[in-house]
Design an enzyme around this catalytic site. Structure first.
Site, PDB file in Angstrom:
ATOM      1  CE1 TYR A 142      -3.894  -2.289   0.372  1.00  0.00           C
ATOM      2  CE2 TYR A 142      -2.408  -3.440   1.869  1.00  0.00           C
ATOM      3  CZ  TYR A 142      -3.568  -3.417   1.099  1.00  0.00           C
ATOM      4  OH  TYR A 142      -4.398  -4.520   1.067  1.00  0.00           O
ATOM      5  CD1 TRP A 171       2.787   7.992  -0.556  1.00  0.00           C
ATOM      6  CD2 TRP A 171       4.935   7.459  -0.786  1.00  0.00           C
ATOM      7  NE1 TRP A 171       3.434   8.408   0.576  1.00  0.00           N
ATOM      8  CE2 TRP A 171       4.759   8.104   0.461  1.00  0.00           C
ATOM      9  CE3 TRP A 171       6.221   7.033  -1.157  1.00  0.00           C
ATOM     10  CZ2 TRP A 171       5.810   8.324   1.336  1.00  0.00           C
ATOM     11  CZ3 TRP A 171       7.268   7.256  -0.277  1.00  0.00           C
ATOM     12  CH2 TRP A 171       7.051   7.893   0.953  1.00  0.00           C
ATOM     13  NE  ARG A 180       9.916  22.312 -17.276  1.00  0.00           N
ATOM     14  CZ  ARG A 180      10.297  22.394 -16.005  1.00  0.00           C
ATOM     15  NH1 ARG A 180       9.430  22.165 -15.016  1.00  0.00           N
ATOM     16  NH2 ARG A 180      11.535  22.719 -15.706  1.00  0.00           N
ATOM     17  CG  ASP A 222       8.854  15.085 -11.782  1.00  0.00           C
ATOM     18  OD1 ASP A 222       9.017  14.175 -12.628  1.00  0.00           O
ATOM     19  OD2 ASP A 222       8.171  14.930 -10.764  1.00  0.00           O
ATOM     20  CG  HIS A 273       5.738  18.603 -13.304  1.00  0.00           C
ATOM     21  ND1 HIS A 273       6.174  17.311 -13.507  1.00  0.00           N
ATOM     22  CD2 HIS A 273       5.130  18.601 -12.091  1.00  0.00           C
ATOM     23  CE1 HIS A 273       5.844  16.567 -12.461  1.00  0.00           C
ATOM     24  NE2 HIS A 273       5.208  17.335 -11.594  1.00  0.00           N
ATOM     25  CD  GLU A 281       3.830  17.287  -8.260  1.00  0.00           C
ATOM     26  OE1 GLU A 281       3.598  16.720  -7.186  1.00  0.00           O
ATOM     27  OE2 GLU A 281       4.723  16.916  -9.057  1.00  0.00           O
ATOM     28  CE1 TYR A 302      10.088  18.183  -7.905  1.00  0.00           C
ATOM     29  CE2 TYR A 302       7.872  17.639  -8.624  1.00  0.00           C
ATOM     30  CZ  TYR A 302       9.187  17.275  -8.433  1.00  0.00           C
ATOM     31  OH  TYR A 302       9.602  16.020  -8.759  1.00  0.00           O
TER      32      TYR A 302
END
Length: 599
Positions: A188, A190, A441, A443, A475, A496, A499
């Protein structure tokens, strides 16, 4: 990368670790030769192109099995060993099973591997066994299980439950699971997926640690839990609308849908089935027998092999052929130009297009019924202004009765090497359906950095009446999605923000802190979205503030349902969800801020 505690499987609220860095090419095919014709001495020599053939062999990286084939499991294991951790490798495979029954198989799928049945219905090809995606290669973390697919099979899992622990760009289409479906990795860990369409799960679906998921036009016998954002449209047995607690967004039907084309066998003849368009769709297309639609013989397709030139692909299209892209990598020195209504461009085994010298990979004319499906576009090292264009600028013809569909077409900037593109996907044609895309894009991988794989915009929609079902865009240096067309609709959005932004100034948008993930232009008067989420993880500069995840004109015709923003572990913060509405994300707590209805 941050680490978050796990709850027990019965009450999972898993939080993501950020993705950290972790082949055989298909045979090439020569481009067509010119046929030199002799002529009298008094006449100039004439060269005429030889007509390109339709149909033909599917190449070495399409592996076809029938129930009498010996050593099936050994071959499946061999491909998996090669592809299990080859995230940015060059291997590409399609594993195809002729109709019949197969016993005792466990097809584990690695990167760039597609498995599919060759019947008209999933039930024509039955595997008493499993089609498995797990995350042992990445220590139980499934957030990088990209670029693989399962289609058109019936499974009877050995344990009663099939495991499909995937992230983005891993569709599960036209599948019949005669049991349950577990979407989490062993332990279990991520997970960050995913997409199901036109499938029937006889048992319950357990997403467990999956942060978000979109299921369309399917049937399930229960859904176990939700973490942040679970969206359903046209799904029999879906949980009731309850966002944000639990975060289920449920639409009774899908406004418009048309399933992805697929290869099948009619006796010994390969054909491509083209499912018909449905309105207010609910449930599978195949549950009552033969699906509705038309089909084309493989002889009407130019069967492309890696190494073929863009000129040859365009010659085939001009000749009136469709394109079947067999697994491998295709370098393009000019755009593939689709001008004919009803043209099909279908990829197998994650066929990958790389535009060289800054060209656009593929363009279509403003015509009816083009179907683009099942391939990956990798940006090249020279900046492309665009990578995929559906319709030319200013396209205005109505395609309501026969839209263009973009399905399982994925775009990547960086990761496999240096790549740049100003805007990845541009939709100009009206009524286009974008049905499951991941525009990314990179990461992690190679060729990654704020300026190294610069890509300002993910998707720009200029056409009116465009529908997106399953939109994953991540991204980009500026806006991830920009929507200029009227009457646009999106069902499920996962984002997302980029970052790797070095500081606040790098993302400052005039007087606004940061570029919204999803921006509806001020000129738009009618737009609607359901189940949209944006996350930030500004780990390079955790003090960065993002004003909002969503920005749109404040007008009654622009409506949103079930929005959320999440600050991952306090690395950056959102001030609002949409415009000036919605509470800020709080401190280091990875808890969504939600808006149920806007305005």
């Amino acid at each position: 990368m941050p680490h978050f505690p796990m709850d027990s499987p019965d009450s999972v609220r898993s939080l993501p670790a950020r993705r950290s860095v972790l082949g055989a090419m298909a045979a090439t095919a020569a481009s067509p030769t010119l046929l030199g014709l002799s002529s009298p001495a008094s006449a100039a020599p004439v060269a005429q192109p030889r007509a390109l053939p339709g149909g033909g062999d599917l190449g070495p990286n399409v592996i076809v099995f029938d129930p009498s084939t010996s050593g099936i499991q050994a071959k499946l294991d061999e491909v998996f060993r090669q592809q299990e951790s080859a995230q940015f490798g060059t291997g590409r495979y399609a594993l195809l099973f002729k109709p019949g029954t197969y016993n005792g198989l466990n097809a584990q799928l690695g990167f760039y591997t597609s498995i599919a049945g060759l019947g008209l219905s999933p039930d024509d090809t039955a595997i008493n066994g499993d089609v498995t995606v797990d995350a042992g290669w990445f220590n139980g973390n499934a957030t990088q299980n990209f670029w693989r697919s399962a289609e058109n099979l019936a499974l009877t899992p050995v344990s009663g439950t099939n495991r499909w622990a995937v992230a983005q760009a891993a569709p599960f289409r036209r599948m019949h699971v005669r049991g349950g479906l577990n979407l989490a990795p062993t332990g279990y860990g991520w997970a960050s997926g995913g997409y199901i369409a036109d499938s029937r799960i006889d048992g319950s679906v357990g997403p467990y640690s999956q942060q978000q998921w979109y299921t369309r036009d399917s049937s399930v016998d229960g859904w176990a839990n939700a973490v942040w954002n679970m969206v359903f449209s046209g799904v029999q047995g879906a949980p009731a609308q309850s966002f944000p607690n639990p975060p289920y967004t449920t639409l009774d039907t899908t406004p418009v849908s048309r399933e992805k084309p697929f290869l099948y066998l009619n006796g010994s003849e390969y054909r491509v089935f083209l499912p018909e368009r449905r309105t207010n769709a609910r449930g599978t297309t195949w549950g009552s027998g033969t699906p509705r639609g038309t089909s084309l013989p493989l002889t009407q397709f130019y069967v492309a092999r890696p190494g073929v030139t863009a000129a040859t692909l365009n010659a085939a299209l001009t000749q009136g052929l469709h394109l079947l892209l067999t697994p491998g990598i295709y370098h393009l020195d000019q755009p593939i130009q689709v001008d004919r209504a009803g043209t099909v461009v279908l990829g197998l085994g994650y066929a990958t297009l790389i535009p060289d010298n800054g060209v656009t990979a593929l363009r279509t004319a403003d015509v009816d019924g083009v179907r683009l499906a099942g391939f990956l576009i990798d940006a090249g090292p020279v900046n492309s202004s665009t990578l995929l264009e559906v319709g030319p600028a200013g396209a205005s013809a109505s395609h309501s009765a026969n839209p263009t569909t973009v399905q399982d077409v994925f775009i990547r900037i960086g990761g496999a090497g240096a790549g740049k593109a100003t805007t990845s996907m541009v939709i100009n044609s009206r009524h286009t359906i974008i049905d499951h895309t991941w525009v990314w894009r990179a990461d992690h991988g190679t060729g990654v950095g704020w300026e190294t794989n610069r890509a300002d915009y993910g998707i720009r929609v200029n056409g009116d009446d465009v529908l997106a079902t399953g939109l994953f865009v991540e991204h980009f240096n500026k806006y991830d999605v920009q929507w200029y067309g009227q009457r646009g609709r999106t069902i499920f959005f996962q984002n997302e923000k980029a970052y790797d932004a070095p500081n606040q100034a790098a993302i400052q948008n005039g007087n606004v802190k940061g570029y919204a993930a999803y921006k509806v232009a001020d000129s738009v008067t009618t737009h609607e979205g359901w189940g949209l989420g944006s996350y930030c993880y500004y780990n390079v500069d955790p003090t960065i503030v993002q004003h909002n995840g969503f920005a749109a004109p404040n007008t009654p015709g622009v409506k949103f349902h079930d929005l959320l923003v999440v600050s991952l572990g306090g690395q950056g913060q959102y001030e609002h969800v949409v415009n000036e509405t919605g509470a800020p994300t709080s401190g280091t707590s990875t808890v969504p801020s939600t808006v149920v209805s806007y305005p």
